[in-house]
Design an enzyme around this catalytic site. Structure first.
Site, PDB file in Angstrom:
ATOM      1  N   SER A  17       0.814  -1.221   0.000  1.00  0.00           N
ATOM      2  CA  SER A  17       0.000   0.000   0.000  1.00  0.00           C
ATOM      3  C   SER A  17       0.843   1.265   0.000  1.00  0.00           C
ATOM      4  O   SER A  17       0.461   2.278  -0.592  1.00  0.00           O
ATOM      5  CB  SER A  17      -0.933   0.013   1.215  1.00  0.00           C
ATOM      6  OG  SER A  17      -1.882  -1.019   1.121  1.00  0.00           O
ATOM      7  N   HIS A  38      -1.858   5.432   8.689  1.00  0.00           N
ATOM      8  CA  HIS A  38      -1.603   4.199   7.959  1.00  0.00           C
ATOM      9  C   HIS A  38      -1.033   4.527   6.584  1.00  0.00           C
ATOM     10  O   HIS A  38      -1.073   5.672   6.133  1.00  0.00           O
ATOM     11  CB  HIS A  38      -2.888   3.369   7.849  1.00  0.00           C
ATOM     12  CG  HIS A  38      -2.656   1.907   7.778  1.00  0.00           C
ATOM     13  ND1 HIS A  38      -2.761   1.196   6.596  1.00  0.00           N
ATOM     14  CD2 HIS A  38      -2.305   1.007   8.727  1.00  0.00           C
ATOM     15  CE1 HIS A  38      -2.501  -0.074   6.829  1.00  0.00           C
ATOM     16  NE2 HIS A  38      -2.221  -0.222   8.116  1.00  0.00           N
ATOM     17  N   GLU A  42     -10.370   6.835   1.654  1.00  0.00           N
ATOM     18  CA  GLU A  42      -9.984   5.430   1.473  1.00  0.00           C
ATOM     19  C   GLU A  42     -10.908   4.474   2.213  1.00  0.00           C
ATOM     20  O   GLU A  42     -11.140   4.606   3.410  1.00  0.00           O
ATOM     21  CB  GLU A  42      -8.552   5.202   1.985  1.00  0.00           C
ATOM     22  CG  GLU A  42      -8.088   3.767   1.770  1.00  0.00           C
ATOM     23  CD  GLU A  42      -6.855   3.406   2.582  1.00  0.00           C
ATOM     24  OE1 GLU A  42      -6.100   2.529   2.145  1.00  0.00           O
ATOM     25  OE2 GLU A  42      -6.644   3.993   3.683  1.00  0.00           O
ATOM     26  N   HIS A  60      -6.664  -9.903   3.473  1.00  0.00           N
ATOM     27  CA  HIS A  60      -5.546 -10.513   4.201  1.00  0.00           C
ATOM     28  C   HIS A  60      -6.031 -11.638   5.110  1.00  0.00           C
ATOM     29  O   HIS A  60      -5.349 -12.663   5.268  1.00  0.00           O
ATOM     30  CB  HIS A  60      -4.821  -9.462   5.044  1.00  0.00           C
ATOM     31  CG  HIS A  60      -3.863  -8.617   4.266  1.00  0.00           C
ATOM     32  ND1 HIS A  60      -2.773  -9.138   3.601  1.00  0.00           N
ATOM     33  CD2 HIS A  60      -3.824  -7.275   4.057  1.00  0.00           C
ATOM     34  CE1 HIS A  60      -2.103  -8.158   3.018  1.00  0.00           C
ATOM     35  NE2 HIS A  60      -2.723  -7.014   3.267  1.00  0.00           N
ATOM     36  N   ASP A  85      -4.945   0.539  -4.766  1.00  0.00           N
ATOM     37  CA  ASP A  85      -3.490   0.423  -4.805  1.00  0.00           C
ATOM     38  C   ASP A  85      -3.020  -0.943  -5.288  1.00  0.00           C
ATOM     39  O   ASP A  85      -1.962  -1.085  -5.893  1.00  0.00           O
ATOM     40  CB  ASP A  85      -2.893   0.722  -3.429  1.00  0.00           C
ATOM     41  CG  ASP A  85      -3.639   0.031  -2.289  1.00  0.00           C
ATOM     42  OD1 ASP A  85      -4.554  -0.772  -2.559  1.00  0.00           O
ATOM     43  OD2 ASP A  85      -3.311   0.306  -1.116  1.00  0.00           O
ATOM     44  N   HIS A  86      -3.817  -1.987  -5.020  1.00  0.00           N
ATOM     45  CA  HIS A  86      -3.470  -3.364  -5.390  1.00  0.00           C
ATOM     46  C   HIS A  86      -4.650  -4.259  -5.026  1.00  0.00           C
ATOM     47  O   HIS A  86      -5.602  -3.829  -4.370  1.00  0.00           O
ATOM     48  CB  HIS A  86      -2.212  -3.840  -4.642  1.00  0.00           C
ATOM     49  CG  HIS A  86      -2.332  -3.691  -3.147  1.00  0.00           C
ATOM     50  ND1 HIS A  86      -3.104  -4.536  -2.376  1.00  0.00           N
ATOM     51  CD2 HIS A  86      -1.808  -2.782  -2.281  1.00  0.00           C
ATOM     52  CE1 HIS A  86      -3.052  -4.167  -1.115  1.00  0.00           C
ATOM     53  NE2 HIS A  86      -2.280  -3.080  -1.037  1.00  0.00           N
ATOM     54  N   HIS A 113      -0.836  -9.861  -1.112  1.00  0.00           N
ATOM     55  CA  HIS A 113      -1.267  -9.091  -2.275  1.00  0.00           C
ATOM     56  C   HIS A 113      -1.025  -9.883  -3.554  1.00  0.00           C
ATOM     57  O   HIS A 113      -0.289 -10.868  -3.560  1.00  0.00           O
ATOM     58  CB  HIS A 113      -0.490  -7.770  -2.358  1.00  0.00           C
ATOM     59  CG  HIS A 113      -0.639  -6.907  -1.154  1.00  0.00           C
ATOM     60  ND1 HIS A 113       0.178  -5.808  -0.917  1.00  0.00           N
ATOM     61  CD2 HIS A 113      -1.493  -6.965  -0.102  1.00  0.00           C
ATOM     62  CE1 HIS A 113      -0.188  -5.239   0.219  1.00  0.00           C
ATOM     63  NE2 HIS A 113      -1.190  -5.916   0.726  1.00  0.00           N
TER      64      HIS A 113
END
Length: 378
Positions: free
Chosen positions: A85, A136, A255, A264, A302-303, A338
């Site tokens: 991230s 974060h 976000e 995750h 972002d991914h 990821h």
């Protein structure tokens, strides 16, 4: 690894490109197509399967259907095929690829100018919002510079000195329960911030403030499944109201942080509930942009996290043998980390045509700066 030339059927059009080539935006010739405001919505850890889940699990039509200008980005960092991230958000915020873990610094660890810093001299207001700690990785990249995303106390300290005008999220402990004993809430006040630590407030309460901060949990905000409610929608709407009060133009990054955490954890219900919450935010933002007419909305991630797949549900016959029931979805995961899958970009409003195509993730920054003319000398 090089991304070979590909043809990708996506929604109703075909796109093609390659990883090694950064696509340059076309020149914007229509002066009436220059946005005054930009709202960047980032759904952390979200690939096409996560987005697709809204089409099966949301009770109403997903707001993703309201976009006509759609593209794809390659998310690899400067050193790795699979980004994190911090590197992904640095690409968005600063326009340059960097190493995993880096916050607002280049691959050689030198500081990069971020969009908040670059537009401050133009009197453009800025804001950052997250459903995790405001320190974060993703939000941090829009105002801070550190070698490591783990330096959250340093990131908090930099927020107190930043050009950010509005922020909302968790992370209170990084301001008032620090190893160095400092109380950064005092520093925020000294930098003209009015800070709230209990709940979001009404716009009338903060309208006369110079800067506003909401730190509403010690670390991350609660999950949607734990009763967070519509915090992200309300914080985003409040941010828009606050940043647009003097009509000078604004940039806001909001976000949906915990889609990533659901991935995750390989927890489909966590992921899907967060994705649906994020889709609701998209709806609120598009409603504003449609009425305003001068706002560019960019929605991306972002991914991808978890290798999430909307597979057919696995079931067992009476004899114990297993089969796939194609009439029912059984979400599955292939990793706890990821992945390197290409990520969709959705854009609406003046300048949104620039975001079609296949390109590198750092081009998001350059496209925003180009269509707004924010990159030009004052």
């Amino acid at each position: 690894m090089r991304l070979k030339r590909i043809i990708i059927p996506f929604i109703v059009f075909s796109l093609f490109s390659c990883k090694s080539t950064i696509v340059t935006s076309k020149t914007v010739s229509n002066p009436n197509n220059t946005p005054k405001n930009v709202i960047l919505l980032i759904s952390d850890g979200t690939g096409l399967s996560q987005i697709s889940s809204a089409f099966y699990y949301k009770e109403s039509t997903p707001n993703y259907t309201r976009f006509k200008n759609i593209g794809l980005i390659n998310t690899s960092s400067s050193r790795e095929d699979v980004t994190d991230s911090a590197a992904g958000a640095t690409a968005f915020a600063c326009g340059e690829k960097t190493y995993n873990g880096a916050v607002g610094v280049a691959a050689d660890s030198t500081n990069l100018g971020n969009i908040v810093e670059l537009v401050a001299s133009k009197n453009i207001k800025t804001g950052v919002i997250a459903t995790l700690a405001i320190t974060h990785a993703t939000p941090a990249c829009f105002y801070a510079h550190t070698f490591s995303r783990d330096s959250q106390e340093e990131i908090a300290s930099q927020l107190t000195r930043s050009n950010v005008d509005f922020f909302a999220g968790g992370g209170l402990k990084f301001f008032n329960d620090r190893k160095d004993g400092q109380n950064l809430l005092i520093n925020l006040k000294n930098n003209q911030f009015d800070v709230y630590t209990n709940a979001l407030t009404e716009f009338a309460t903060i309208e006369s403030s110079n800067k506003i901060g909401f730190l509403l949990s010690n670390e991350g905000m609660p999950k949607m499944e734990e009763g967070r409610g519509d915090f992200l929608s309300k914080a985003t709407e409040l941010g828009i109201q606050f940043l647009s009060k003097d009509d000078s133009g604004f940039f806001l990054m909001s976000e949906g942080s915990q889609i990533d955490w659901g991935g995750h954890a390989n927890n489909a219900s966590w992921l899907i509930s967060e994705l649906i919450d994020f889709d609701n935010v998209i709806g609120k933002v598009l409603d504003f942009a449609e009425k305003d007419g001068h706002t560019l909305v960019v929605v991306t991630s972002d991914h991808e996290t978890g290798g999430f797949t909307l597979a057919a549900k696995k079931k067992k016959r009476e004899d114990g043998s297993e089969y796939s029931d194609y009439s029912e979805i059984g979400p599955t995961f292939s990793t706890g980390g990821h992945s390197a899958t290409l990520i969709p970009v959705f854009a609406y409003g003046p300048g949104s045509e620039e975001f079609k195509g296949v390109y590198e993730n750092n081009e998001i920054f350059h496209k925003i700066m180009k269509v707004t003319n924010w990159g030009k000398a004052k």
